[in-house]
Design a protein around this motif. Sequence first.
Motif, PDB file in Angstrom:
ATOM      1  N   GLY A 114       0.794  -1.227   0.000  1.00  0.00           N
ATOM      2  CA  GLY A 114       0.000   0.000   0.000  1.00  0.00           C
ATOM      3  C   GLY A 114       0.818   1.264   0.000  1.00  0.00           C
ATOM      4  O   GLY A 114       0.251   2.364  -0.036  1.00  0.00           O
ATOM      5  N   LEU A 115       2.166   1.127   0.035  1.00  0.00           N
ATOM      6  CA  LEU A 115       3.022   2.303   0.189  1.00  0.00           C
ATOM      7  C   LEU A 115       4.060   2.455  -0.920  1.00  0.00           C
ATOM      8  O   LEU A 115       4.898   3.368  -0.864  1.00  0.00           O
ATOM      9  CB  LEU A 115       3.757   2.218   1.541  1.00  0.00           C
ATOM     10  CG  LEU A 115       2.876   2.109   2.794  1.00  0.00           C
ATOM     11  CD1 LEU A 115       3.719   1.729   4.004  1.00  0.00           C
ATOM     12  CD2 LEU A 115       2.146   3.420   3.047  1.00  0.00           C
ATOM     13  N   LEU A 116       4.035   1.572  -1.914  1.00  0.00           N
ATOM     14  CA  LEU A 116       5.090   1.553  -2.932  1.00  0.00           C
ATOM     15  C   LEU A 116       5.327   2.904  -3.609  1.00  0.00           C
ATOM     16  O   LEU A 116       6.486   3.327  -3.750  1.00  0.00           O
ATOM     17  CB  LEU A 116       4.801   0.483  -3.991  1.00  0.00           C
ATOM     18  CG  LEU A 116       5.220  -0.959  -3.678  1.00  0.00           C
ATOM     19  CD1 LEU A 116       5.016  -1.827  -4.899  1.00  0.00           C
ATOM     20  CD2 LEU A 116       6.661  -1.028  -3.223  1.00  0.00           C
ATOM     21  N   PRO A 117       4.279   3.603  -4.080  1.00  0.00           N
ATOM     22  CA  PRO A 117       4.555   4.879  -4.763  1.00  0.00           C
ATOM     23  C   PRO A 117       5.301   5.877  -3.879  1.00  0.00           C
ATOM     24  O   PRO A 117       6.254   6.528  -4.338  1.00  0.00           O
ATOM     25  CB  PRO A 117       3.152   5.383  -5.126  1.00  0.00           C
ATOM     26  CG  PRO A 117       2.311   4.152  -5.208  1.00  0.00           C
ATOM     27  CD  PRO A 117       2.846   3.263  -4.130  1.00  0.00           C
ATOM     28  N   ALA A 118       4.907   5.999  -2.619  1.00  0.00           N
ATOM     29  CA  ALA A 118       5.555   6.949  -1.717  1.00  0.00           C
ATOM     30  C   ALA A 118       6.986   6.520  -1.413  1.00  0.00           C
ATOM     31  O   ALA A 118       7.909   7.362  -1.374  1.00  0.00           O
ATOM     32  CB  ALA A 118       4.751   7.062  -0.422  1.00  0.00           C
ATOM     33  N   ILE A 119       7.218   5.220  -1.206  1.00  0.00           N
ATOM     34  CA  ILE A 119       8.570   4.730  -0.926  1.00  0.00           C
ATOM     35  C   ILE A 119       9.479   4.969  -2.118  1.00  0.00           C
ATOM     36  O   ILE A 119      10.606   5.472  -1.984  1.00  0.00           O
ATOM     37  CB  ILE A 119       8.521   3.231  -0.562  1.00  0.00           C
ATOM     38  CG1 ILE A 119       7.778   3.029   0.759  1.00  0.00           C
ATOM     39  CG2 ILE A 119       9.934   2.656  -0.468  1.00  0.00           C
ATOM     40  CD1 ILE A 119       7.512   1.564   1.094  1.00  0.00           C
ATOM     41  N   ALA A 120       8.998   4.614  -3.304  1.00  0.00           N
ATOM     42  CA  ALA A 120       9.801   4.779  -4.515  1.00  0.00           C
ATOM     43  C   ALA A 120      10.146   6.247  -4.753  1.00  0.00           C
ATOM     44  O   ALA A 120      11.286   6.582  -5.108  1.00  0.00           O
ATOM     45  CB  ALA A 120       9.046   4.208  -5.718  1.00  0.00           C
ATOM     46  N   GLY A 146       0.216   5.912   6.125  1.00  0.00           N
ATOM     47  CA  GLY A 146       1.236   6.472   5.243  1.00  0.00           C
ATOM     48  C   GLY A 146       0.765   7.719   4.532  1.00  0.00           C
ATOM     49  O   GLY A 146       1.536   8.669   4.338  1.00  0.00           O
ATOM     50  N   GLU A 147      -0.498   7.747   4.146  1.00  0.00           N
ATOM     51  CA  GLU A 147      -1.046   8.922   3.468  1.00  0.00           C
ATOM     52  C   GLU A 147      -1.120  10.117   4.427  1.00  0.00           C
ATOM     53  O   GLU A 147      -0.835  11.259   4.029  1.00  0.00           O
ATOM     54  CB  GLU A 147      -2.439   8.581   2.939  1.00  0.00           C
ATOM     55  CG  GLU A 147      -3.220   9.777   2.373  1.00  0.00           C
ATOM     56  CD  GLU A 147      -2.595  10.370   1.126  1.00  0.00           C
ATOM     57  OE1 GLU A 147      -2.971  11.501   0.747  1.00  0.00           O
ATOM     58  OE2 GLU A 147      -1.717   9.717   0.521  1.00  0.00           O
ATOM     59  N   LEU A 148      -1.462   9.873   5.676  1.00  0.00           N
ATOM     60  CA  LEU A 148      -1.620  10.973   6.638  1.00  0.00           C
ATOM     61  C   LEU A 148      -0.291  11.455   7.206  1.00  0.00           C
ATOM     62  O   LEU A 148      -0.069  12.677   7.346  1.00  0.00           O
ATOM     63  CB  LEU A 148      -2.534  10.528   7.784  1.00  0.00           C
ATOM     64  CG  LEU A 148      -4.008  10.295   7.458  1.00  0.00           C
ATOM     65  CD1 LEU A 148      -4.750   9.842   8.702  1.00  0.00           C
ATOM     66  CD2 LEU A 148      -4.650  11.560   6.889  1.00  0.00           C
ATOM     67  N   PHE A 149       0.596  10.513   7.540  1.00  0.00           N
ATOM     68  CA  PHE A 149       1.800  10.882   8.293  1.00  0.00           C
ATOM     69  C   PHE A 149       3.109  10.498   7.611  1.00  0.00           C
ATOM     70  O   PHE A 149       4.181  10.784   8.139  1.00  0.00           O
ATOM     71  CB  PHE A 149       1.760  10.222   9.677  1.00  0.00           C
ATOM     72  CG  PHE A 149       0.506  10.523  10.454  1.00  0.00           C
ATOM     73  CD1 PHE A 149       0.287  11.779  10.994  1.00  0.00           C
ATOM     74  CD2 PHE A 149      -0.465   9.551  10.643  1.00  0.00           C
ATOM     75  CE1 PHE A 149      -0.862  12.062  11.706  1.00  0.00           C
ATOM     76  CE2 PHE A 149      -1.621   9.817  11.358  1.00  0.00           C
ATOM     77  CZ  PHE A 149      -1.823  11.083  11.889  1.00  0.00           C
ATOM     78  N   ALA A 191       4.158   4.469   9.169  1.00  0.00           N
ATOM     79  CA  ALA A 191       3.464   3.175   9.099  1.00  0.00           C
ATOM     80  C   ALA A 191       4.362   2.058   9.618  1.00  0.00           C
ATOM     81  O   ALA A 191       3.914   1.164  10.362  1.00  0.00           O
ATOM     82  CB  ALA A 191       3.030   2.892   7.669  1.00  0.00           C
ATOM     83  N   PHE A 192       5.647   2.082   9.253  1.00  0.00           N
ATOM     84  CA  PHE A 192       6.568   1.059   9.746  1.00  0.00           C
ATOM     85  C   PHE A 192       6.870   1.254  11.226  1.00  0.00           C
ATOM     86  O   PHE A 192       7.066   0.281  11.966  1.00  0.00           O
ATOM     87  CB  PHE A 192       7.854   1.073   8.917  1.00  0.00           C
ATOM     88  CG  PHE A 192       7.709   0.425   7.575  1.00  0.00           C
ATOM     89  CD1 PHE A 192       7.829  -0.945   7.429  1.00  0.00           C
ATOM     90  CD2 PHE A 192       7.424   1.179   6.453  1.00  0.00           C
ATOM     91  CE1 PHE A 192       7.680  -1.558   6.189  1.00  0.00           C
ATOM     92  CE2 PHE A 192       7.270   0.589   5.203  1.00  0.00           C
ATOM     93  CZ  PHE A 192       7.393  -0.782   5.073  1.00  0.00           C
ATOM     94  N   GLU A 193       6.936   2.510  11.666  1.00  0.00           N
ATOM     95  CA  GLU A 193       7.122   2.768  13.098  1.00  0.00           C
ATOM     96  C   GLU A 193       5.962   2.192  13.903  1.00  0.00           C
ATOM     97  O   GLU A 193       6.160   1.573  14.960  1.00  0.00           O
ATOM     98  CB  GLU A 193       7.242   4.271  13.343  1.00  0.00           C
ATOM     99  CG  GLU A 193       8.534   4.875  12.808  1.00  0.00           C
ATOM    100  CD  GLU A 193       8.507   6.389  12.817  1.00  0.00           C
ATOM    101  OE1 GLU A 193       7.452   6.960  13.201  1.00  0.00           O
ATOM    102  OE2 GLU A 193       9.518   7.015  12.449  1.00  0.00           O
TER     103      GLU A 193
END
Length: 414
Positions: free
Chosen positions: A50-56, A177-180, A185-187
């Motif tokens: 669910g977080l790939l675009p932001a991580i990349a 991930g979208e909010l913060f 999310a990993f924390e």
Amino acid sequence: MQNQNNALREEASSPTNTPVRPPHGSPWLAVLSVAIGAFALVTTEFLPVGLLPAIAAELGVTEGIAGMMVTVPGLVAALAAVLVTVGVGKTDRRYVIWGLTATLVLSNALVALSHSFPLILIGRALLGIGVGGFWAIGPALSTRLVSPEAATRATAVVFAGVSVGTVAGVPAGAFIGELFGWRTAFEAAGVVGLLVLLTQMYLLPKLPPEKAITFRQLPELLRVSKARLGILATVLVFLGQFSAYTYITPFLSQVTHLGATTISTLLLAYGAAGFVGNLIGGTLVARSVRTSLIVTGITLGVAIGALPLLGANAWAATALVVVWGVGFGMMPISVQTWIFQAAPHAMESGGAVFVSIVQIALASGALVGGMTVDHTGVSGAMALGGALALAMAVLIAVWAKDDGQPSVKLHAVH
């Protein structure tokens, strides 16, 4: 990957089936600590989906390369499932579970704090040790905490943790991930893992091993022709599932043009549909495992394969993702029941082998899907996933001529 065959095999190997009394509180609290551990592992394993675009975007890599965050733990888990099963020998299983949960905490901390993609992959590799080891021995331990009459219910509680992680974990991670930011999310997953570890240290009793597994016993499952066919079907369908599912968020963002909040909601619907699929799969395998596998392959193949053609329309994409979720819910119980119906005598050693095969297929699917995304785009990954799932249905329809009633009743793994 989550595995009730291991629970059944250790339960069956127990000479007395005498429950081990926890040091504090009800045995069911100890079972619950294992279930929450399963939830934390499933959530963390698929959190990048669910977080790939932001991580990349932050790390300056392609989305296909970012998909290595799913590939690496899967490959490591495949080795860990075997090495942990054999390597722990006569070690108290309580300490083993503590150590495996600790890798979850360390993994999330390293990923959340690292600004180097190679270091992030090292953190994800740590997670793979926890995932593989837990699914090889963890669920079985829950049956030793309660009376033999309650063993099935205890296993169901553990797999409820898996289901909750599948339904709520990934969309919740995407929402956080979208909010913060994706690191938060990993924390959050790391904090959950730490709480789980402390709970397990307080609640789990001494769990001495009942029987050690040796390397010599591991290939037994592979000597059965029907099991080999099931393994090939497992590889095809897991390759198809994860070559596409790993990149579902980029697809819904780039092709369907959905916002992050809508994608999180749709992922939640996908997980909920998996519950329905689990029920359907359980009903089908009770009648015919062969039919269940064919229906699973067709459901996944059509839903995933149609996304490149219809996915630009939001309503069509939503319907296909929900149907996809139903197929995903049917998938694990179908392949697992086939394999252990084919070789019930190999359940003692076959569990670790099955976990390894699933994790290798999962990791390879994410890898091949990532290569496809980088070369042809996200629609190419969906087309590939659909084709592989349909290939599994064809394989079973053509080559699986016999089909008896399941010799054991199994529940979904993820």
